[in-house]
Design a protein around this motif. Structure first.
Motif, mmCIF file in Angstrom:
data_model
loop_
_atom_site.group_PDB
_atom_site.id
_atom_site.type_symbol
_atom_site.label_atom_id
_atom_site.label_comp_id
_atom_site.label_asym_id
_atom_site.label_seq_id
_atom_site.Cartn_x
_atom_site.Cartn_y
_atom_site.Cartn_z
ATOM 1 N N LEU A 1 8.622 -0.439 0.368
ATOM 2 C CA LEU A 1 7.577 -0.254 -0.631
ATOM 3 C C LEU A 1 7.563 1.159 -1.195
ATOM 4 C CD1 LEU A 1 4.764 -2.304 1.147
ATOM 5 C CD2 LEU A 1 6.353 -3.058 -0.644
ATOM 6 N N TYR A 2 7.878 2.138 -0.379
ATOM 7 C CA TYR A 2 7.959 3.518 -0.871
ATOM 8 C C TYR A 2 8.990 3.620 -1.988
ATOM 9 C CZ TYR A 2 9.230 8.454 -1.171
ATOM 10 O OH TYR A 2 9.514 9.715 -1.642
ATOM 11 N N PHE B 1 -1.734 -0.039 -0.255
ATOM 12 C CA PHE B 1 -1.202 -1.139 0.536
ATOM 13 C C PHE B 1 -2.160 -2.327 0.571
ATOM 14 C CE2 PHE B 1 0.974 2.625 2.321
ATOM 15 C CZ PHE B 1 2.284 2.234 2.103
ATOM 16 N N VAL C 1 6.880 -0.395 5.383
ATOM 17 C CA VAL C 1 5.588 0.138 4.968
ATOM 18 C C VAL C 1 5.637 1.653 5.157
ATOM 19 C CG1 VAL C 1 3.104 -0.067 5.204
ATOM 20 C CG2 VAL C 1 4.566 -2.010 5.775
ATOM 21 N N ILE D 1 -0.071 5.155 -2.010
ATOM 22 C CA ILE D 1 0.261 3.748 -2.202
ATOM 23 C C ILE D 1 -0.903 2.868 -1.743
ATOM 24 C CG2 ILE D 1 1.824 1.874 -1.562
ATOM 25 C CD1 ILE D 1 4.068 3.904 -1.374
ATOM 26 N N PHE E 1 6.048 -6.331 8.970
ATOM 27 C CA PHE E 1 5.491 -5.158 8.311
ATOM 28 C C PHE E 1 5.910 -3.962 9.167
ATOM 29 C CE2 PHE E 1 3.148 -8.754 6.945
ATOM 30 C CZ PHE E 1 2.658 -8.472 5.674
ATOM 31 N N LEU F 1 -2.347 0.113 10.038
ATOM 32 C CA LEU F 1 -2.085 -1.297 9.761
ATOM 33 C C LEU F 1 -3.032 -2.216 10.527
ATOM 34 C CD1 LEU F 1 1.803 -1.640 9.513
ATOM 35 C CD2 LEU F 1 0.110 -1.534 7.680
ATOM 36 N N ASP G 1 4.446 5.417 3.154
ATOM 37 C CA ASP G 1 3.538 5.970 2.152
ATOM 38 C C ASP G 1 4.199 7.126 1.388
ATOM 39 O OD1 ASP G 1 1.184 6.064 0.701
ATOM 40 O OD2 ASP G 1 -0.104 6.199 2.476
ATOM 41 N N LEU H 1 1.209 6.836 6.962
ATOM 42 C CA LEU H 1 0.457 5.738 6.366
ATOM 43 C C LEU H 1 -1.025 6.066 6.254
ATOM 44 C CD1 LEU H 1 1.931 2.457 7.871
ATOM 45 C CD2 LEU H 1 2.464 3.599 5.736
ATOM 46 N N ILE I 1 -1.336 -4.402 -2.389
ATOM 47 C CA ILE I 1 -0.020 -5.024 -2.252
ATOM 48 C C ILE I 1 -0.075 -6.190 -1.277
ATOM 49 C CG2 ILE I 1 2.351 -4.661 -1.469
ATOM 50 C CD1 ILE I 1 2.052 -1.723 -2.438
ATOM 51 N N PHE I 2 -0.698 -5.976 -0.119
ATOM 52 C CA PHE I 2 -0.731 -7.029 0.892
ATOM 53 C C PHE I 2 -1.596 -8.201 0.439
ATOM 54 C CE2 PHE I 2 -0.100 -3.584 4.366
ATOM 55 C CZ PHE I 2 1.211 -3.415 3.953
#
Length: 298
Positions: free
Chosen positions: A212-213, A257, A238, A255, A272, A293, A240, A250, A260-261
């Protein structure tokens, strides 16, 4: 950090981390704050198979051991124990740090860790030997972590080789995928290399592990890209991003998340995986990532 975790007997994790414990607690608190902020932005939508409360299922959370490569080189057993103490049960491998695959599997078993995935390059490698190693280590997902070419023709040739390797892994019961960086989305002669990989390889042989970064760093919306390859994205890295660019723990970066999730919950992302390419304190990064998370609601 929860009180329950603090009350456990002192382990090698405590000795490894030493004076950084207070910093880790502060980092974890910051991650929690970031998670709550993400929850406010996420809104409410049907979970569609996710755990109650719209959260990342803990059984799908893991960490890429490349994040802790220096710690693992210095103290392999102590670092694995520290990850287990944090709460991790799943890891993604990036080598076995001088141990045989059987020795490494034994260490994972000793500390209650399970290899769910591995970064395994296939070009120039004996794929049958890689598959045999995977059987010992126990993972059912593997990914090509890197490729970079100057021409679309070279990318096509690579994708063809990737598909053949993926087919061999699939026949052995292992899902083989491709892990992106940002450069696969920069056009060469008007064509994105990632689209070449997608078109040349079969979805039956090759899945995608979205970092994702690197998607965000490359100017790509992860949600839009997820639905471009809907059903084929099986893993998330995952990681950041600082406001000015560069890696962040994170929940301390930019970002979203939660969004996104929430917006990619349809389909099935199996893993993840927490990652940081250049951590200043890898165990602190690992703990902040795990707490973020597990605390995140969206």
């Amino acid at each position: 950090m929860s009180e329950e975790r603090d009350e456990r007997p002192m382990s090698r994790r405590s000795m490894l981390r030493g004076a950084v414990g207070a910093a880790a607690a502060i980092g974890a608190a910051g991650a929690l704050t970031g998670g709550l902020a993400g929850t406010a932005q996420a809104g409410t939508a049907a979970a569609n198979g996710w755990s109650r409360g719209r959260r990342v299922p803990e059984e799908r959370i893991g960490i890429q051991l490349y994040t802790l490569r220096n710690d693992l080189q210095a103290d392999l057993e102590g670092t694995l124990e520290a990850l287990a103490d944090i709460g991790y049960r799943n890891v993604e491998l990036a080598g076995t740090y001088g141990r045989s695959v059987r020795e490494f599997r034994g260490l994972l078993d000793r500390y209650g860790l399970r290899a769910v995935s591995a970064h395994v390059g296939f070009d120039g490698a004996d794929v049958d030997a890689l598959i045999a190693d995977a059987k010992v280590l126990g993972y059912h997902y593997a990914d090509c972590a890197w490729a970079n070419y100057d021409s679309i023709g070279e990318w096509r040739d690579f994708a063809d080789r990737l598909d053949k390797a993926g087919k061999a892994f699939r026949k052995a019961g292992i899902k083989y995928g491709y892990h992106n960086h940002a450069h696969e989305f920069r056009k060469i002669d008007g064509v994105r290399p990632f689209d070449v990989i997608s078109q040349v390889t079969s979805r039956h042989n090759v899945h995608f592990e979205y970092d994702l970064y690197w998607l965000v760093d490359g100017g790509i919306d992860p949600v839009e890209q997820y639905y471009r390859e809907f059903g084929r994205v099986r893993q998330f890295h995952v990681k950041d991003r600082k406001p000015e660019g560069g890696f962040a723990d994170l929940g301390t970066g930019t970002i979203d998340f939660g969004r996104i999730f929430r917006d990619t919950r349809r389909g099935h992302v199996s893993h993840f995986i927490v990652e940081h390419d250049q951590p200043t304190n890898a165990l602190r990064t690992a703990e902040v990532g795990y707490d973020y998370l597990t605390d995140l609601r969206f």
